[in-house]
Enzyme design. Structure first.
Site, PDB file in Angstrom:
ATOM      1  N   GLY A 110       0.820  -1.203   0.000  1.00 24.64           N
ATOM      2  CA  GLY A 110       0.000   0.000   0.000  1.00 24.64           C
ATOM      3  C   GLY A 110       0.856   1.256   0.000  1.00 24.64           C
TER       4      GLY A 110
ATOM      5  N   LYS B  98      -0.680  -6.427  -5.316  1.00 25.29           N
ATOM      6  CA  LYS B  98      -1.275  -7.594  -5.968  1.00 25.29           C
ATOM      7  C   LYS B  98      -0.187  -8.419  -6.633  1.00 25.29           C
ATOM      8  CE  LYS B  98      -5.341  -4.785  -6.936  1.00 25.29           C
ATOM      9  NZ  LYS B  98      -6.121  -4.093  -7.986  1.00 25.29           N
TER      10      LYS B  98
ATOM     11  N   ASP C 161       5.706  -5.904   5.494  1.00 28.63           N
ATOM     12  CA  ASP C 161       6.001  -7.294   5.805  1.00 28.63           C
ATOM     13  C   ASP C 161       5.981  -8.181   4.562  1.00 28.63           C
ATOM     14  OD1 ASP C 161       6.185  -9.536   7.934  1.00 28.63           O
ATOM     15  OD2 ASP C 161       4.442 -10.127   6.750  1.00 28.63           O
TER      16      ASP C 161
ATOM     17  N   ASP D 164       0.773   0.977   9.583  1.00 29.79           N
ATOM     18  CA  ASP D 164       0.297   0.233  10.760  1.00 29.79           C
ATOM     19  C   ASP D 164       1.358   0.090  11.847  1.00 29.79           C
ATOM     20  OD1 ASP D 164      -2.197  -0.094   9.671  1.00 29.79           O
ATOM     21  OD2 ASP D 164      -1.818  -2.110   8.919  1.00 29.79           O
TER      22      ASP D 164
END
Length: 367
Positions: free
Chosen positions: A14, A79, A121, A145
Site C-alpha cells: 500500500g 497484488k 512485511d 500500521d
C-alpha cells in the site's frame, strides 16, 4: 567513460506518506557517488517483469521536491508479485505463477548490481526469498500500521496518526453539539497502534483494537454513563480489524486479481448496530476514514525518518550489505537481517506502555 553501476529502486504494498522522501534520499546520496545511477521499477517488480519493461532513470531532476508529496512517483501495487504473478485463465478465472527465476535473470540482463525494496512485511518476505535466490537486495521498512517487529517505527505511521487525530478533533464539536456518540474507524488490520495513539491524543472514551476483543455490554454501559436525560456526548475510535468477543472481523472477499487479503472496512457500522441492540440510548453516527490516512503530505517526523532510511539504504549498497533491512532502533538508524525483519509481528501487547497509559486516563478498551 566506464559504464555506470545500477541500483534498482521499487515501492511495494500500500502507498504511504514518506515513500517519495525515501526515493529522493537514495537518489541524492547516490549522486555523490558518480559511478552509480538509480533506476525505478514502476509498480514494484511489475516494471521489470512486464513487456515492454517500465523502468525509469531517477536523477536529481526527477526527484526534486518530491519529499513533500504523498504517494510514490514510481507507483506501487499490493497484488501478485514475482512468486505469484497473476495470470488470467481461458475460463476467466485467475491463478498465480512463479516468475522469480525469470526476474533474477532479467535483473542480471539489465545490469542491476543491487535492488532496494521499500515495503512492509509482505514486500520484505519477497525480498528475503529473492535474496535466497542470489538477488543482492536491501529492504526499507514501510507501513502506516507500524507492525514490523524489527524496527521501533516505520515512516508513514506518525502521519497517519496525525491525520486521524485531526479528523477526530473535528468530530468532537459535532458530537457535543448534537449530544451524540461518534464512532471513528481507522486503519489497522491486525495491529491497533493507529487507533490507540489517536484515542489518547484525541481524548476518546472508548478505543477498540484487534488485539483486545470487546464486550458490547461493557461499552454500552460506559457510553450510557456519559449521558444524563439525553444530554452528553462520547467518542469511540475503532480499528478496522477489531472484533467482539466470540465474534469475527468485519471483512469481505477481495475480487481483484492477485490481491490475497480480505478487504476490511465497515466495522464502525457493525459496532453501531450492536450498540443500539444492546441498549445504547444515544444517537450514534459513524465515520470511516479509510484511505484518507494513507494520502497527503508526510509530517516532518516521517520525512526525516524516510530520508534517514534512504541514505542508509544506499550506503548499505556501497558496503555490500545485502540480505538486510534498514531499521530504526533506540533512536539510531541500524540494520537487521531480512530474516529478523520478517520474524516477529509488532502488535499491541496487553502490558504495552500505551495500553497502561490508555487505562490510566480512563479509556475503555472494551474488555
Amino acid at each position: 567513460m566506464p559504464e555506470k553501476k545500477k541500483v534498482l529502486v521499487l515501492t511495494g504494498g500500500g502507498d504511504c506518506p514518506g515513500l517519495n522522501a525515501v526515493i529522493r534520499a537514495i537518489v541524492k546520496r547516490a549522486s555523490q557517488t558518480p559511478e552509480w545511477e538509480v533506476w525505478g521499477s514502476i509498480e514494484a517488480y511489475n516494471g521489470i517483469l512486464r513487456q515492454p519493461q517500465e523502468l525509469v532513470l531517477l536523477d536529481n531532476k526527477a526527484v526534486a521536491g518530491i519529499h513533500v508529496k504523498g504517494g510514490t512517483i514510481i507507483k506501487t501495487t499490493n497484488k501478485g508479485g514475482p512468486f505469484n504473478w497473476p495470470v488470467k485463465n481461458p475460463d476467466g478465472s485467475w491463478s498465480g505463477i512463479d516468475r522469480s527465476q525469470e526476474l533474477v535473470q532479467l535483473l542480471k540482463n539489465q545490469g542491476f548490481e543491487a535492488v532496494i525494496s521499500i515495503g512492509g512485511d509482505g514486500s520484505q518476505r519477497i525480498s528475503k526469498a529473492l535474496h535466497n535466490l542470489g538477488v543482492p537486495v536491501i529492504g526499507v521498512p514501510k507501513t502506516i500500521d507500524n507492525d514490523l517487529g524489527a524496527t521501533d517505527y516505520t515512516f508513514g505511521f506518525q502521519t497517519a496518526v496525525q491525520i486521524a487525530t485531526e479528523c477526530f478533533d473535528k468530530l468532537v464539536t459535532t458530537a457535543e453539539s448534537h449530544h451524540r456518540v461518534m464512532i471513528m474507524e481507522v486503519m489497522g488490520r491486525d495491529a491497533g497502534w493507529i487507533a490507540l495513539h489517536t484515542a489518547i491524543a484525541g481524548g476518546a472514551e472508548v478505543c477498540l483494537i484487534p488485539e483486545i476483543p470487546y464486550d458490547i455490554q461493557k461499552i454500552t454501559e460506559r457510553l450510557n454513563s456519559r449521558f444524563d436525560n439525553g444530554r452528553g456526548f462520547a467518542h469511540i475510535v475503532i480499528s478496522e480489524g477489531a472484533k467482539p468477543k466470540d465474534g469475527t472481523v468485519t471483512a469481505r472477499a477481495a475480487t481483484e486479481a492477485g490481491y490475497e487479503n480480505v478487504r476490511l472496512g465497515g466495522v464502525a457500522y457493525q459496532l453501531s448496530a450492536q450498540l443500539k441492540a444492546a441498549g445504547c440510548t444515544a444517537d450514534i453516527r459513524e465515520t470511516v476514514l479509510g484511505h484518507i490516512q494513507r494520502g497527503g503530505t508526510p509530517i516532518a517526523f516521517d520525512r526525516v525518518l524516510a530520508t534517514q532510511f534512504g541514505v542508509k539504504a544506499f550506503e548499505m549498497v556501497l558496503a555490500g550489505e545485502f540480505g538486510r533491512m534498514v531499521s530504526y532502533r533506540n533512536n539510531t538508524i541500524t540494520t537487521v537481517t531480512l530474516e529478523e525483519a520478517t520474524a516477529r509481528y509488532n502488535g499491541v501487547t496487553p502490558d504495552s506502555y500505551l495500553i497502561q497509559t490508555a487505562r490510566g486516563i480512563g479509556i475503555s478498551l472494551g474488555d
